[in-house]
Design a protein around this motif. Structure first.
Motif, mmCIF file in Angstrom:
data_model
loop_
_atom_site.group_PDB
_atom_site.id
_atom_site.type_symbol
_atom_site.label_atom_id
_atom_site.label_comp_id
_atom_site.label_asym_id
_atom_site.label_seq_id
_atom_site.Cartn_x
_atom_site.Cartn_y
_atom_site.Cartn_z
ATOM 1 N N LEU A 176 0.842 -1.201 0.000
ATOM 2 C CA LEU A 176 0.000 0.000 0.000
ATOM 3 C C LEU A 176 0.874 1.247 0.000
ATOM 4 N N VAL A 177 0.569 2.168 -0.919
ATOM 5 C CA VAL A 177 1.225 3.482 -0.968
ATOM 6 C C VAL A 177 0.140 4.531 -0.782
ATOM 7 N N THR A 178 0.330 5.465 0.156
ATOM 8 C CA THR A 178 -0.618 6.560 0.343
ATOM 9 C C THR A 178 0.092 7.892 0.207
ATOM 10 N N ILE A 179 -0.642 8.896 -0.267
ATOM 11 C CA ILE A 179 -0.141 10.259 -0.312
ATOM 12 C C ILE A 179 -1.245 11.175 0.209
ATOM 13 N N GLY A 180 -0.938 11.955 1.238
ATOM 14 C CA GLY A 180 -1.909 12.895 1.793
ATOM 15 C C GLY A 180 -3.046 12.227 2.531
ATOM 16 N N ALA A 181 -2.843 11.013 3.054
ATOM 17 C CA ALA A 181 -3.911 10.325 3.797
ATOM 18 C C ALA A 181 -4.013 10.926 5.195
ATOM 19 N N SER A 182 -5.218 10.918 5.744
ATOM 20 C CA SER A 182 -5.439 11.486 7.072
ATOM 21 C C SER A 182 -5.486 10.393 8.127
ATOM 22 N N GLY A 183 -4.948 10.713 9.283
ATOM 23 C CA GLY A 183 -5.037 9.804 10.419
ATOM 24 C C GLY A 183 -6.277 10.054 11.254
ATOM 25 N N PHE A 184 -7.075 11.064 10.874
ATOM 26 C CA PHE A 184 -8.269 11.425 11.634
ATOM 27 C C PHE A 184 -9.520 11.177 10.806
ATOM 28 N N ASP A 185 -10.669 11.387 11.420
ATOM 29 C CA ASP A 185 -11.921 11.189 10.700
ATOM 30 C C ASP A 185 -12.121 12.310 9.680
ATOM 31 N N PRO A 186 -12.985 12.112 8.680
ATOM 32 C CA PRO A 186 -13.173 13.110 7.619
ATOM 33 C C PRO A 186 -13.606 14.487 8.125
ATOM 34 N N LEU A 187 -14.457 14.543 9.153
ATOM 35 C CA LEU A 187 -14.927 15.836 9.630
ATOM 36 C C LEU A 187 -13.799 16.640 10.257
ATOM 37 N N ARG A 188 -13.028 16.021 11.127
ATOM 38 C CA ARG A 188 -11.904 16.736 11.748
ATOM 39 C C ARG A 188 -10.896 17.162 10.684
ATOM 40 N N THR A 189 -10.680 16.309 9.707
ATOM 41 C CA THR A 189 -9.753 16.639 8.628
ATOM 42 C C THR A 189 -10.250 17.835 7.829
ATOM 43 N N GLN A 190 -11.539 17.837 7.520
ATOM 44 C CA GLN A 190 -12.101 18.939 6.742
ATOM 45 C C GLN A 190 -12.087 20.252 7.510
ATOM 46 N N ALA A 224 -25.373 15.837 7.194
ATOM 47 C CA ALA A 224 -25.077 16.345 5.855
ATOM 48 C C ALA A 224 -23.650 16.044 5.422
ATOM 49 N N PHE A 225 -22.809 15.608 6.364
ATOM 50 C CA PHE A 225 -21.411 15.325 6.048
ATOM 51 C C PHE A 225 -21.235 13.804 6.089
ATOM 52 N N PRO A 226 -21.155 13.140 4.919
ATOM 53 C CA PRO A 226 -21.108 11.682 4.911
ATOM 54 C C PRO A 226 -19.813 11.133 5.498
ATOM 55 N N GLU A 227 -19.919 10.014 6.201
ATOM 56 C CA GLU A 227 -18.779 9.324 6.823
ATOM 57 C C GLU A 227 -18.011 10.260 7.763
ATOM 58 N N ALA A 228 -18.729 11.195 8.402
ATOM 59 C CA ALA A 228 -18.075 12.241 9.196
ATOM 60 C C ALA A 228 -17.159 11.683 10.273
ATOM 61 N N GLY A 229 -17.596 10.645 10.978
ATOM 62 C CA GLY A 229 -16.810 10.134 12.095
ATOM 63 C C GLY A 229 -16.048 8.870 11.790
ATOM 64 N N TYR A 230 -15.814 8.569 10.518
ATOM 65 C CA TYR A 230 -15.125 7.326 10.160
ATOM 66 C C TYR A 230 -13.729 7.277 10.767
ATOM 67 N N ASP A 231 -13.429 6.188 11.448
ATOM 68 C CA ASP A 231 -12.144 6.027 12.146
ATOM 69 C C ASP A 231 -11.278 5.045 11.370
ATOM 70 N N THR A 232 -10.173 5.534 10.852
ATOM 71 C CA THR A 232 -9.296 4.680 10.039
ATOM 72 C C THR A 232 -8.299 3.877 10.874
ATOM 73 N N VAL A 233 -8.138 4.230 12.145
ATOM 74 C CA VAL A 233 -7.121 3.569 12.973
ATOM 75 C C VAL A 233 -7.347 2.058 13.087
#
Length: 493
Positions: A176-190, A224-233
């Motif tokens: 797996l190669v990632t670029i600019g991936a977030s360690g937080f949920d989408p809402l906090r990232t946004q 209104a914000f889809p997948e707002a709290g998604y946790d990638t950890v």
């Protein structure tokens, strides 16, 4: 005499024509030679071969392009990689630079168009998108020129949430190669991204905090914000295949330093021995060239927008790493020093009691009843009470300014999230014009609360019982408005 003169003229014209023909021939040959030398600077053998493909996922046909190197043995088994989209519509044209770089390095690459069915501004499902990616990976692994044991994923931004889930789901993901991936949920990232956009627009002070905290919490609860709290950890903690996690040093969309720390901790927790964390100098969120993270320098133009040039260091890091993994020499875990990050991301809620949904919505209902109920009830009983209410004008002023401040604040913050902060700019003292007007309304409502309360007290003997009740509710709304305005940062500089 006449014939001699004509003969001389004809001879001169003939000599002139020959000279012109020779000159034209020389120019044509020079041009041909120049064009041949330019074409020779980029050999045709270097251009990847492109093949159109299609595959099925959840009943939907997805279309893509496979980029493969030209100069390889007919029976060669090459590593393969699927490119996973960032946020947005995701046409494959945006990923041609990466696809060509990988293909030229001997890596068969699939770039495909993201689904539009089930994906929009208001709707997305990372699990569904992960299944699309795995369907593309199966297509790539089934090719005669791909080694199925050496096929992995490359993911940009939002694709990091998708690709980590795909990699956790399937043992077929070799790397797996990632670029600019977030360690937080989408809402906090946004919200972190919005804070940077506002800062770039010279907006400062309390408004940025209002966006990051109460505004983000409001958006989360509206759905209104889809997948707002998604946790990638939890997904990261399942990855034991080689991982290369990259961030541009000028990333303004994803908190690079904080995300790198999250990735490092989660992959260590997974027992991953081949996790490499790197930062790309002179690069923005996508790994492409930028001066400050907000502009794009060079590169392709897709849909009228420049992508920024894909720098040689970024390309070399990715391709050499994949080649090492495919050769059975996956690098041992390492992490580069974390660069400075301008702002720290914030969770929408601190866990305080007043941030509980029941408290906030009960307060909102009481404010709306107090501010909107007064003019409505006054209109209903206007004939019976005409001329007997000396508190009418300060009360009306409080009702209007309070209602505008409450409704306007909520509406403006929703608009900021919906537009990604586009168009927001400092008007005066680091404030946007709408925010400045809302703050003025807030202070006017506070003055009107005091004026209404004072006038009501002085004229209490002249007021009927119904008027007293309405004014009491209105004044209580004005008092309750003070902590509400503090929470929404309307009373802060």
């Amino acid at each position: 005499m006449h014939n001699t003169w004509l003969t001389r003229i004809s001879s001169a014209i003939g000599r002139y024509s020959i000279r012109c023909s020779v000159l034209v021939a020389v120019v044509v040959i020079a041009c041909l030679g120049s064009s041949m030398s330019v074409a020779g600077a980029v050999p045709a053998d270097d251009d990847p071969i492109q093949e159109e493909v299609s595959f099925q996922s959840h009943g939907l046909t997805l279309h893509g392009t496979v980029f493969r190197p030209r100069s390889v043995a007919a029976d060669a088994k090459l590593p393969g990689i699927v490119l996973v989209h960032g946020a947005g519509p995701g046409p494959r044209a945006k990923y041609v630079p990466e696809a060509e770089v990988f293909a030229r390095a001997g890596i068969v690459t699939l770039a495909f168009d993201k689904r539009t069915d089930g994906y929009s501004f208001m709707e997305r499902d990372f699990g569904l998108l992960a299944d699309d990616v795995l369907a593309g990976l199966a297509t790539l692994r089934g090719r005669a020129d791909v080694d199925p044991a050496q096929a992995g994923l490359w993911a940009l931004s939002e694709g990091g949430w998708v690709a980590t889930q795909a990699a956790a789901k399937s043992p077929d993901v070799a790397f797996l190669v990632t670029i600019g991936a977030s360690g937080f949920d989408p809402l906090r990232t946004q919200t972190w991204n919005l804070g940077n956009q506002l800062r770039h627009a010279a907006v400062s002070g309390a408004f940025r905090d209002a966006v990051a905290r109460p505004g983000a919490l409001l958006i989360s609860e509206t759905g209104a914000f889809p997948e707002a709290g998604y946790d990638t950890v939890p997904m990261l903690e399942q990855l034991r295949m080689p991982v290369l996690a990259l961030w541009g040093e000028h990333d303004t969309l994803t908190p690079p330093a904080e995300s790198a720390a999250v990735f490092q901790r989660a992959l260590e927790h997974a027992g991953n021995q081949h996790a490499t964390i790197r930062f790309v100098p002179g690069a923005g969120h996508t790994g492409h060239a930028t001066t400050d993270g907000f502009d794009k320098v060079g590169g392709l133009v897709v849909d009228g927008k420049p992508l920024g040039a894909l720098g040689p260091e970024y390309a070399d890091v990715m391709t050499s790493w994949v080649q090492s993994v495919a050769a059975g020499r996956a690098p041992l875990s390492s992490a580069e020093p974390v660069p400075a990050q301008v702002d720290t991301s914030q969770a929408p809620s601190s866990g305080a009691w007043y941030e509980a949904a029941a408290v906030r919505y009960a307060t909102l209902v009481l404010l709306l009843i107090g501010f909107a109920g007064y003019p409505l009830s006054a209109w209903i009983g206007r004939r019976a009470e005409s001329g007997r209410n000396p508190v009418r004008w300060p009360a009306r002023w409080l009702s209007v300014t309070g209602l505008v401040a409450v409704v306007g604040t909520l509406g403006y913050l929703v608009w900021i999230f919906a537009t990604g902060g586009q168009g927001a700019a400092a008007f005066v003292a680091g404030r946007t014009l709408p925010w400045l007007l809302l703050q003025i309304c807030t202070f006017a409502a506070l003055l009107a609360t005091a004026a209404t309360a004072l006038t009501w007290w002085r004229a209490r003997g002249q007021l009927s019982g119904a008027v007293r009740v309405r004014l009491t509710l209105l004044i209580l709304a004005g008092v309750l408005f003070i902590p509400w305005a503090l929470y929404w940062r309307l009373l802060l500089p």
